[in-house]
Design an enzyme around this catalytic site. Structure first.
Site, mmCIF file in Angstrom:
data_model
loop_
_atom_site.group_PDB
_atom_site.id
_atom_site.type_symbol
_atom_site.label_atom_id
_atom_site.label_comp_id
_atom_site.label_asym_id
_atom_site.label_seq_id
_atom_site.Cartn_x
_atom_site.Cartn_y
_atom_site.Cartn_z
ATOM 1 C CG ASP A 59 35.084 -32.413 41.973
ATOM 2 O OD1 ASP A 59 36.088 -33.032 42.354
ATOM 3 O OD2 ASP A 59 34.887 -31.217 42.252
ATOM 4 C CG ASP A 100 30.974 -37.556 43.334
ATOM 5 O OD1 ASP A 100 32.203 -37.622 43.539
ATOM 6 O OD2 ASP A 100 30.461 -37.017 42.332
HETATM 7 C C1 XBP Z 1 36.362 -35.847 40.421
HETATM 8 C C2 XBP Z 1 37.774 -36.096 40.075
HETATM 9 C C3 XBP Z 1 38.819 -35.155 40.588
HETATM 10 C C4 XBP Z 1 38.577 -33.748 40.055
HETATM 11 C C5 XBP Z 1 39.819 -32.895 40.165
HETATM 12 O O1 XBP Z 1 36.216 -36.305 41.741
HETATM 13 O O2 XBP Z 1 38.074 -37.084 39.414
HETATM 14 O O3 XBP Z 1 40.067 -35.623 40.120
HETATM 15 O O4 XBP Z 1 38.261 -33.841 38.663
HETATM 16 O O5 XBP Z 1 40.250 -32.833 41.525
HETATM 17 P P1 XBP Z 1 34.760 -36.804 42.321
HETATM 18 P P2 XBP Z 1 41.788 -33.138 41.884
HETATM 19 O O6 XBP Z 1 33.746 -36.795 41.185
HETATM 20 O O7 XBP Z 1 35.028 -38.194 42.859
HETATM 21 O O8 XBP Z 1 34.407 -35.806 43.385
HETATM 22 O O9 XBP Z 1 42.625 -32.361 40.887
HETATM 23 O O10 XBP Z 1 41.967 -32.662 43.304
HETATM 24 O O11 XBP Z 1 41.919 -34.626 41.737
HETATM 25 MG MG MG Z 2 31.856 -36.794 40.582
#
Ligand code: XBP
Ligand code: MG
Length: 245
Positions: free
Chosen positions: A9, A7
Site C-alpha cells: 500500500d 511493500d
Molecule cells: C498499509 C496498512 C494496511 C492498509 C489497510 O500496509 O497499514 O493496514 O492501510 O489494509 P502496507 P488492511 O503499507 O504495509 O502495505 O485493512 O488489510 O490492514
Molecule cells: Mg505502505
C-alpha cells in the site's frame, strides 16, 4: 543485491483512497455513523493494520461496544466486510501501479533478481491488486508473500520483513526494501534492510532521513546517471552496504 522486497500500500500503488472508501462503506453497512475524511485518515494511517486502525478509532471516540459478541470479533466482522468492498474496488481495475513499478518488476524478472512482498495489508488485498495490475499470473513473480496477520507485531516492528528474509533464506544485506511510509521504513531498517522510499499521497510529510534514497517515484530513477531503475537501485544498495561496513 539478490532480492527486492516490496511493500504494497502506497508503494506498489496508491491504494489508500480505496481502503478509506472501503472502511467508510463497511461502517455504513454496520450502521456506524463514522465517515473517515482524508484529514482523519492521514492520522489514522499512523496505526498500521485495518483492524488495529478501527480499534484505535473506537478508543479515540470512546466507543462502547454493547453487542453480543466480543469486541475483537465485532471488529473482525467489520474488517472482513471492508476487505470485501476493497477487493471489489481493486478487482475493477480502479488502481494502477505507481510509475516505474511495473518496469522494475520486468527488469528484475529479466535479471533473475528475486522478488518478495512484505506488507501489513491482508492477503486478499495483495492478491487482488497484483492480479488486477499484473495479470492472473502476477503472483508468480513473488517468491514470498509476507503479509497481514502472518505476524503478531505489524510495522513498524520488523517482524514482517524478518519473515520475508527467513522465507527467502537470505541475509538482510543481500536485500533491498521499497517502502512509502515512516512505519514501513522503520520496520525494514529494524530488520537491517537497506530501504528506498517513494513517498505516497498520505506519507509525503513523514521523516525519511534514515532512508538510503528518497525519490518521488521509481520512474525518476531511470535515465540520468543510470540506464535503468534496477541499476540505480543496485548502485544505491552497493553504496549503502559499503557505507555500513
Ligand atoms: C498499509 C496498512 C494496511 C492498509 C489497510 O500496509 O497499514 O493496514 O492501510 O489494509 P502496507 P488492511 O503499507 O504495509 O502495505 O485493512 O488489510 O490492514
Ligand atoms: Mg505502505
Amino acid at each position: 543485491m539478490k532480492a527486492i522486497i516490496f511493500d504494497v500500500d502506497g508503494t506498489l500503488a496508491e491504494t489508500e483512497e480505496a481502503h478509506r472508501e472501503a472502511f467508510n462503506g463497511a461502517f455504513e453497512k454496520f450502521g456506524l455513523d463514522w465517515c473517515w475524511s482524508q484529514h482523519d485518515y492521514r492520522q489514522l494511517l499512523k496505526t498500521t493494520g485495518g483492524k488495529e486502525r478501527i480499534r484505535a478509532h473506537m478508543n479515540a471516540i470512546g466507543f462502547t461496544h454493547d453487542g453480543p459478541q466480543p469486541l475483537k470479533d465485532y471488529i473482525a466482522e467489520i474488517h472482513a466486510h471492508k476487505t470485501g468492498l476493497y477487493t471489489s474496488i481493486i478487482d475493477g481495475g480502479a488502481v494502477p501501479l505507481r510509475p516505474g513499478v511495473g518496469d522494475l518488476m520486468e527488469e528484475c524478472r529479466r535479471a533473475g533478481l528475486r522478488m518478495a512482498i512484505a506488507t501489513t495489508t491482508s492477503q486478499p488485498n495483495v492478491i487482488s491488486l497484483v492480479k488486477a495490475t499484473l495479470g492472473g499470473h502476477g503472483m508468480e513473480l513473488f517468491e514470498v508473500l509476507s503479509c497481514g496477520d502472518m505476524v503478531a507485531k505489524k510495522k513498524p516492528a520488523p517482524d514482517i520483513y524478518l519473515k520475508a528474509l527467513e522465507e527467502l533464506d537470505l541475509p538482510a544485506q543481500n536485500c533491498l526494501a521499497l517502502e512509502d511510509s515512516l512505519n514501513g521504513l522503520k520496520s525494514a531498517l529494524a530488520a537491517r534492510i537497506v530501504t528506498v522510499v517513494t513517498p505516497s499521497i498520505y506519507t509525503d510529510d513523514d521523516d525519511f532521513t534514515a532512508a538510503a534514497l528518497v525519490t518521488p517515484t521509481l520512474a525518476e530513477l531511470a535515465g540520468g546517471a543510470h540506464r535503468s531503475i534496477l541499476s540505480a537501485l543496485r548502485a544505491c544498495h552497493q553504496g549503502s552496504v559499503c557505507a555500513a561496513r
